[in-house]
Write a protein that holds these residues in place. Structure first.
Motif, PDB file in Angstrom:
ATOM      1  N   ARG A   1       0.836  -1.198   0.000  1.00 40.07           N
ATOM      2  CA  ARG A   1       0.000   0.000   0.000  1.00 40.07           C
ATOM      3  C   ARG A   1       0.872   1.251   0.000  1.00 40.07           C
ATOM      4  NH1 ARG A   1      -3.240   0.150   5.181  1.00 40.07           N
ATOM      5  NH2 ARG A   1      -1.101  -0.070   5.984  1.00 40.07           N
ATOM      6  N   ILE A   2       0.320   2.342  -0.506  1.00 41.28           N
ATOM      7  CA  ILE A   2       1.059   3.599  -0.542  1.00 41.28           C
ATOM      8  C   ILE A   2       1.438   4.038   0.875  1.00 41.28           C
ATOM      9  CG2 ILE A   2      -1.038   5.019  -0.503  1.00 41.28           C
ATOM     10  CD1 ILE A   2       2.161   5.853  -2.486  1.00 41.28           C
ATOM     11  N   GLU A   3       0.585   3.723   1.865  1.00 40.17           N
ATOM     12  CA  GLU A   3       0.864   4.108   3.246  1.00 40.17           C
ATOM     13  C   GLU A   3       2.129   3.436   3.789  1.00 40.17           C
ATOM     14  OE1 GLU A   3      -3.473   4.464   2.398  1.00 40.17           O
ATOM     15  OE2 GLU A   3      -1.967   2.876   2.143  1.00 40.17           O
ATOM     16  N   ASP A   4       2.523   2.327   3.165  1.00 38.02           N
ATOM     17  CA  ASP A   4       3.647   1.538   3.688  1.00 38.02           C
ATOM     18  C   ASP A   4       5.014   2.001   3.197  1.00 38.02           C
ATOM     19  OD1 ASP A   4       1.814  -0.056   5.039  1.00 38.02           O
ATOM     20  OD2 ASP A   4       1.614  -1.461   3.359  1.00 38.02           O
ATOM     21  N   ILE A   5       5.064   3.076   2.400  1.00 38.54           N
ATOM     22  CA  ILE A   5       6.373   3.515   1.907  1.00 38.54           C
ATOM     23  C   ILE A   5       7.115   4.383   2.919  1.00 38.54           C
ATOM     24  CG2 ILE A   5       5.631   3.389  -0.505  1.00 38.54           C
ATOM     25  CD1 ILE A   5       5.426   6.421  -0.519  1.00 38.54           C
TER      26      ILE A   5
ATOM     27  N   LEU B   1       2.846  13.654  -6.305  1.00 39.98           N
ATOM     28  CA  LEU B   1       2.090  12.462  -5.922  1.00 39.98           C
ATOM     29  C   LEU B   1       2.359  12.093  -4.457  1.00 39.98           C
ATOM     30  CD1 LEU B   1       2.601  10.269  -9.120  1.00 39.98           C
ATOM     31  CD2 LEU B   1       0.474  11.363  -8.383  1.00 39.98           C
ATOM     32  N   LEU B   2       3.607  12.242  -4.026  1.00 38.80           N
ATOM     33  CA  LEU B   2       3.949  11.937  -2.640  1.00 38.80           C
ATOM     34  C   LEU B   2       3.312  12.933  -1.677  1.00 38.80           C
ATOM     35  CD1 LEU B   2       7.707  11.016  -3.158  1.00 38.80           C
ATOM     36  CD2 LEU B   2       5.900   9.447  -2.426  1.00 38.80           C
ATOM     37  N   THR B   3       3.293  14.207  -2.075  1.00 37.69           N
ATOM     38  CA  THR B   3       2.658  15.226  -1.240  1.00 37.69           C
ATOM     39  C   THR B   3       1.162  14.951  -1.123  1.00 37.69           C
ATOM     40  OG1 THR B   3       4.309  16.888  -1.873  1.00 37.69           O
ATOM     41  CG2 THR B   3       2.228  17.701  -0.976  1.00 37.69           C
ATOM     42  N   GLU B   4       0.528  14.572  -2.236  1.00 35.39           N
ATOM     43  CA  GLU B   4      -0.893  14.204  -2.210  1.00 35.39           C
ATOM     44  C   GLU B   4      -1.151  13.080  -1.209  1.00 35.39           C
ATOM     45  OE1 GLU B   4      -3.076  15.044  -6.479  1.00 35.39           O
ATOM     46  OE2 GLU B   4      -2.112  13.112  -6.147  1.00 35.39           O
ATOM     47  N   ALA B   5      -0.191  12.164  -1.110  1.00 29.41           N
ATOM     48  CA  ALA B   5      -0.341  11.011  -0.218  1.00 29.41           C
ATOM     49  C   ALA B   5       0.109  11.312   1.211  1.00 29.41           C
ATOM     50  CB  ALA B   5       0.451   9.827  -0.768  1.00 29.41           C
ATOM     51  N   GLY B   6       0.547  12.558   1.470  1.00 24.79           N
ATOM     52  CA  GLY B   6       0.892  12.973   2.819  1.00 24.79           C
ATOM     53  C   GLY B   6       2.334  12.758   3.226  1.00 24.79           C
ATOM     54  N   PHE B   7       3.245  12.618   2.251  1.00 24.57           N
ATOM     55  CA  PHE B   7       4.650  12.370   2.571  1.00 24.57           C
ATOM     56  C   PHE B   7       5.513  13.600   2.315  1.00 24.57           C
ATOM     57  CE2 PHE B   7       2.908   8.173   1.514  1.00 24.57           C
ATOM     58  CZ  PHE B   7       3.266   7.470   2.660  1.00 24.57           C
ATOM     59  N   SER B   8       6.588  13.741   3.104  1.00 33.47           N
ATOM     60  CA  SER B   8       7.594  14.779   2.898  1.00 33.47           C
ATOM     61  C   SER B   8       8.953  14.107   2.802  1.00 33.47           C
ATOM     62  CB  SER B   8       7.584  15.778   4.065  1.00 33.47           C
ATOM     63  OG  SER B   8       8.145  15.198   5.227  1.00 33.47           O
ATOM     64  N   SER B   9      10.005  14.895   2.652  1.00 32.86           N
ATOM     65  CA  SER B   9      11.349  14.306   2.518  1.00 32.86           C
ATOM     66  C   SER B   9      11.756  13.509   3.752  1.00 32.86           C
ATOM     67  CB  SER B   9      12.376  15.409   2.251  1.00 32.86           C
ATOM     68  OG  SER B   9      12.428  16.313   3.346  1.00 32.86           O
ATOM     69  N   LYS B  10      11.255  13.914   4.914  1.00 33.31           N
ATOM     70  CA  LYS B  10      11.612  13.220   6.145  1.00 33.31           C
ATOM     71  C   LYS B  10      10.837  11.914   6.334  1.00 33.31           C
ATOM     72  CE  LYS B  10      13.618  16.852   8.977  1.00 33.31           C
ATOM     73  NZ  LYS B  10      13.604  17.536  10.289  1.00 33.31           N
TER      74      LYS B  10
END
Length: 390
Positions: free
Chosen positions: A118-122, A143-152
């Motif tokens: 799942r995308i949450e698992d990255i 796409l990563l920002t849409e999924a709630g991820f940042s560089s950290k």
């Protein structure tokens, strides 16, 4: 496409012509994308006719630095820009008109090793992207920002120079997540069964190059450019691939712009202000600080502002590593005066970072003009500089 041919193109465009005026064109291509390199060929056959069609001297700046191309898309220092999709998207959002584009579309995907379902698992995994200013990295970060991820969010982020290296990194267990063009990824997954799968897909977006002109470009010049474009065989390589655009094309680029790595809407402890509020603050003694480069400041800046540039090396991310940047010009500013920081609009991180550093350094009244120079000029407010009369 050999660099010598591209260099020949530049030289041909720079030949002195009969008219006194100079028509400035920026050509940006994506060094991480093979098709972008091939697009350098677009003007080889067209160069002699371009100068003749415009009837004026043409100055062409060719760059592989797409961060600089993105900056130029907001400053309007060029009459026309020919560049990849994310640069086009930025230009369309800042007073450039899209007039022709490569008609091909593609979707981009985040691909992960099979252990990640799942995308949450990255989160906490190893990320591989093409170089930071490439179109693939731009879309991947969106796409990563849409999924709630940042560089950290990641254990490690590696930036490579070629588009296919990310998939190789997955196969070699050197990375857990990467970005790829959808058709490319599907072909690779079929030939490497059980290695990886697609987790997230963008909607179709334009591929290849597009041509934009300043919205206030003289109608005569615009017509000459359009006539020049349509005079080429659309089956040929390079410029012949560009076709006249419609409103639907522009909407596609606005979608790309919406994926852009925009600064946060707010910054704790700092008051965000609009152009009209900047006017009032400056009238009451606040200092407006332009954090862009000296070249940008010299070209055009808010009348009455000062320039405090710094070298930006950290990622465009709210969790940026300030140790990588030189903020000496910011920390040297007086701490007791109300200060407004600005740069090149919501896509530009310099004023965001400067505001954060100024606050941490003890500055008492910090204002952030997020709209920056683009918002100021779009409202026809007073500017100074060598290009301010354009």
């Amino acid at each position: 496409m050999k660099f010598a041919r591209a260099a020949g193109f530049c030289c041909a465009l720079l030949l002195p012509l009969t008219a006194a005026a100079e028509f400035k064109i920026l050509l940006g291509f994506d060094p991480a994308d093979d098709s972008g390199k091939q697009d350098m060929a677009f003007g080889v056959a067209a160069a002699p006719s371009l100068s003749a069609a415009l009837g004026t001297k043409v100055s062409l700046n060719q760059t592989t630095n797409l961060t600089d191309a993105m900056r130029a898309s907001r400053t309007q220092e060029n009459d026309a820009i020919i560049a990849p999709p994310h640069v086009t998207a930025s230009a369309v959002s800042h007073n450039y008109q899209l007039i022709a584009r490569d008609p091909k579309n593609a979707s981009y995907v985040l691909v992960a090793r099979k252990e990640i379902a799942r995308i949450e698992d990255i989160a906490g995994k190893r990320l591989y992207l093409t170089q930071q200013d490439s179109v693939r990295a731009y879309l991947a970060k969106g796409l990563l920002t849409e999924a709630g991820f940042s560089s950290k969010s990641f254990k490690q982020t590696v930036y490579g120079k070629t588009s296919g290296a990310g998939l190789f990194a997955l196969a070699s267990n050197l990375a857990d997540v990467t970005v790829a063009e959808q058709a490319e990824a599907q072909t690779w997954i079929s030939s490497h069964p059980g290695v990886a799968a697609i987790l997230k897909t963008s909607r179709p977006v334009p591929e290849g190059m597009a041509l934009m002109v300043r919205k206030n470009l003289a109608e005569g010049d615009r017509k000459k450019l359009l006539k020049w474009i349509t005079s080429f065989d659309t089956n040929s390589s390079g410029i012949g691939k560009l076709q006249l655009t419609t409103a639907a094309d522009e909407e596609q680029y606005r979608y790309i712009a919406s994926l852009g790595i925009l600064t946060p809407a707010s910054l704790s402890g700092v008051q965000r202000v609009t152009a009209s509020e900047v006017v009032k603050l400056m009238a009451n003694g606040a200092v407006a600080v332009d954090t862009r480069t000296p070249k940008e400041y010299q070209l055009a800046h808010i009348t009455g502002s000062i320039n405090a540039p710094y070298v930006e090396r950290s990622l465009k991310d709210r969790d940026f590593d300030s140790a990588l940047d030189d903020f000496s010009a910011i920390t040297a500013l007086p701490k007791d005066k109300p200060t407004i920081f600005f740069c090149n609009g919501p896509e530009c991180w310099k004023s965001y970072k400067a505001s954060k550093i100024a606050l941490a350094n003890g500055m008492k009244q910090v204002y952030w003009f997020r709209g920056g120079e683009p918002e100021w000029q779009e409202q026809s407010r007073p500017v100074a500089g060598t290009g301010s009369s354009k």
